[in-house]
Enzyme design. Structure first.
Site, PDB file in Angstrom:
ATOM      1  N   ASP A 127       0.863  -1.192   0.000  1.00  0.00           N
ATOM      2  CA  ASP A 127       0.000   0.000   0.000  1.00  0.00           C
ATOM      3  C   ASP A 127       0.897   1.239   0.000  1.00  0.00           C
ATOM      4  OD1 ASP A 127      -3.212   0.568   1.097  1.00  0.00           O
ATOM      5  OD2 ASP A 127      -1.757   2.220   1.018  1.00  0.00           O
ATOM      6  N   ILE A 128       0.591   2.189  -0.868  1.00  0.00           N
ATOM      7  CA  ILE A 128       1.428   3.368  -1.048  1.00  0.00           C
ATOM      8  C   ILE A 128       1.274   4.372   0.099  1.00  0.00           C
ATOM      9  CG2 ILE A 128      -0.138   4.894  -2.378  1.00  0.00           C
ATOM     10  CD1 ILE A 128       3.473   4.014  -3.319  1.00  0.00           C
TER      11      ILE A 128
ATOM     12  N   GLU B 271     -12.316   3.631  -1.319  1.00  0.00           N
ATOM     13  CA  GLU B 271     -11.506   4.520  -2.143  1.00  0.00           C
ATOM     14  C   GLU B 271     -11.305   3.959  -3.551  1.00  0.00           C
ATOM     15  OE1 GLU B 271      -7.804   5.759  -0.168  1.00  0.00           O
ATOM     16  OE2 GLU B 271      -6.905   5.888  -2.179  1.00  0.00           O
TER      17      GLU B 271
ATOM     18  N   HIS C  16     -10.336  -5.691  -2.709  1.00  0.00           N
ATOM     19  CA  HIS C  16      -8.997  -5.924  -2.173  1.00  0.00           C
ATOM     20  C   HIS C  16      -9.042  -6.165  -0.673  1.00  0.00           C
ATOM     21  CE1 HIS C  16      -9.772  -1.567  -2.140  1.00  0.00           C
ATOM     22  NE2 HIS C  16      -9.056  -1.515  -1.024  1.00  0.00           N
TER      23      HIS C  16
ATOM     24  N   HIS D 160      -6.715  -5.661   2.830  1.00  0.00           N
ATOM     25  CA  HIS D 160      -5.552  -5.032   3.445  1.00  0.00           C
ATOM     26  C   HIS D 160      -4.925  -6.025   4.422  1.00  0.00           C
ATOM     27  CE1 HIS D 160      -6.595  -0.697   2.518  1.00  0.00           C
ATOM     28  NE2 HIS D 160      -7.794  -1.233   2.383  1.00  0.00           N
TER      29      HIS D 160
HETATM   30  P1  AMP Z   1      -9.878   1.424   0.292  1.00  0.00           P
HETATM   31  O1  AMP Z   1     -10.484   1.349  -1.104  1.00  0.00           O
HETATM   32  O2  AMP Z   1     -10.665   2.363   1.176  1.00  0.00           O
HETATM   33  O3  AMP Z   1      -9.712   0.055   0.911  1.00  0.00           O
HETATM   34  O4  AMP Z   1      -8.427   2.063   0.179  1.00  0.00           O
HETATM   35  C1  AMP Z   1      -7.618   1.852  -0.951  1.00  0.00           C
HETATM   36  C2  AMP Z   1      -6.181   1.679  -0.537  1.00  0.00           C
HETATM   37  O5  AMP Z   1      -5.412   1.619  -1.718  1.00  0.00           O
HETATM   38  C3  AMP Z   1      -5.613   2.811   0.335  1.00  0.00           C
HETATM   39  O6  AMP Z   1      -5.032   2.247   1.501  1.00  0.00           O
HETATM   40  C4  AMP Z   1      -4.571   3.466  -0.582  1.00  0.00           C
HETATM   41  O7  AMP Z   1      -3.447   3.941   0.114  1.00  0.00           O
HETATM   42  C5  AMP Z   1      -4.220   2.324  -1.522  1.00  0.00           C
HETATM   43  N1  AMP Z   1      -3.752   2.779  -2.828  1.00  0.00           N
HETATM   44  C6  AMP Z   1      -4.358   3.661  -3.656  1.00  0.00           C
HETATM   45  N2  AMP Z   1      -3.632   3.850  -4.774  1.00  0.00           N
HETATM   46  C7  AMP Z   1      -2.536   3.061  -4.642  1.00  0.00           C
HETATM   47  C8  AMP Z   1      -1.378   2.812  -5.459  1.00  0.00           C
HETATM   48  N3  AMP Z   1      -1.214   3.411  -6.646  1.00  0.00           N
HETATM   49  N4  AMP Z   1      -0.452   1.948  -4.998  1.00  0.00           N
HETATM   50  C9  AMP Z   1      -0.593   1.343  -3.806  1.00  0.00           C
HETATM   51  N5  AMP Z   1      -1.648   1.530  -2.989  1.00  0.00           N
HETATM   52  C10 AMP Z   1      -2.603   2.382  -3.400  1.00  0.00           C
END
Ligand code: AMP
Length: 130
Positions: free
Chosen positions: A29-30, A88, A93, A95
């Site tokens: 995760d970025i 988001e 996915h 975590h």
């Molecule tokens: P959520 O959809 O609420 O579970 O959150 C999406 C997750 O994806 C967040 O923790 C972001 O930090 C992560 N994220 C978004 N874009 C990227 C990326 N380009 N590379 C890695 N992680 C990402």
């Protein structure tokens, strides 16, 4: 339009890749909640994890288990916490987050700031433990 995660899987957007098989992909995760925070995603694009069919969601958890065991060995922690949020990015996915206490899973707390070098170093340690 492809989701950002599909674009990562296809190599159009860079990531700190951890693992991949025919159906799933794991990368760091970025904006990590903890050092080692990793995402596991199905290559098949679906907005909501509980829309996945039984076979896919089961296989995704088995894939996540392998990744979690490697993170556990690579990062000091008590265990790996699992969270599904998905507000988001509209691509299912999981975590995987190294934790030592309950508060470590709090997405509202200040996230960890990691340099490119730190990401690469943790990535290497996790991959070596797969
Ligand atoms: P959520 O959809 O609420 O579970 O959150 C999406 C997750 O994806 C967040 O923790 C972001 O930090 C992560 N994220 C978004 N874009 C990227 C990326 N380009 N590379 C890695 N992680 C990402």
């Amino acid at each position: 339009m492809a989701t950002i995660f599909s674009r990562i899987i296809q190599g159009e957007i860079p990531c700190y890749k951890i693992a991949e098989d025919e159906r799933f992909f794991a990368f760091m995760d970025i904006n990590p909640v903890a050092v080692g925070h990793t995402l596991v995603v199905p290559k098949h694009e679906d907005d909501y994890i509980f829309n996945l069919d039984d076979d896919e969601i089961g296989a995704m958890m088995v894939f996540a288990k392998k990744v979690a065991k490697a993170i556990e060995k690579a990062v000091p922690c008590k265990r790996i916490g699992v969270a599904v949020i998905g507000l988001e990015v509209p691509h299912a996915h999981i975590h995987l987050i190294p934790i030592t206490q309950e508060g470590d899973m709090d997405f509202k707390k200040e996230h960890v700031h990691m340099s490119d070098e730190e990401f690469r170093e943790v990535q290497k340690r996790i991959v070596e433990n797969l």
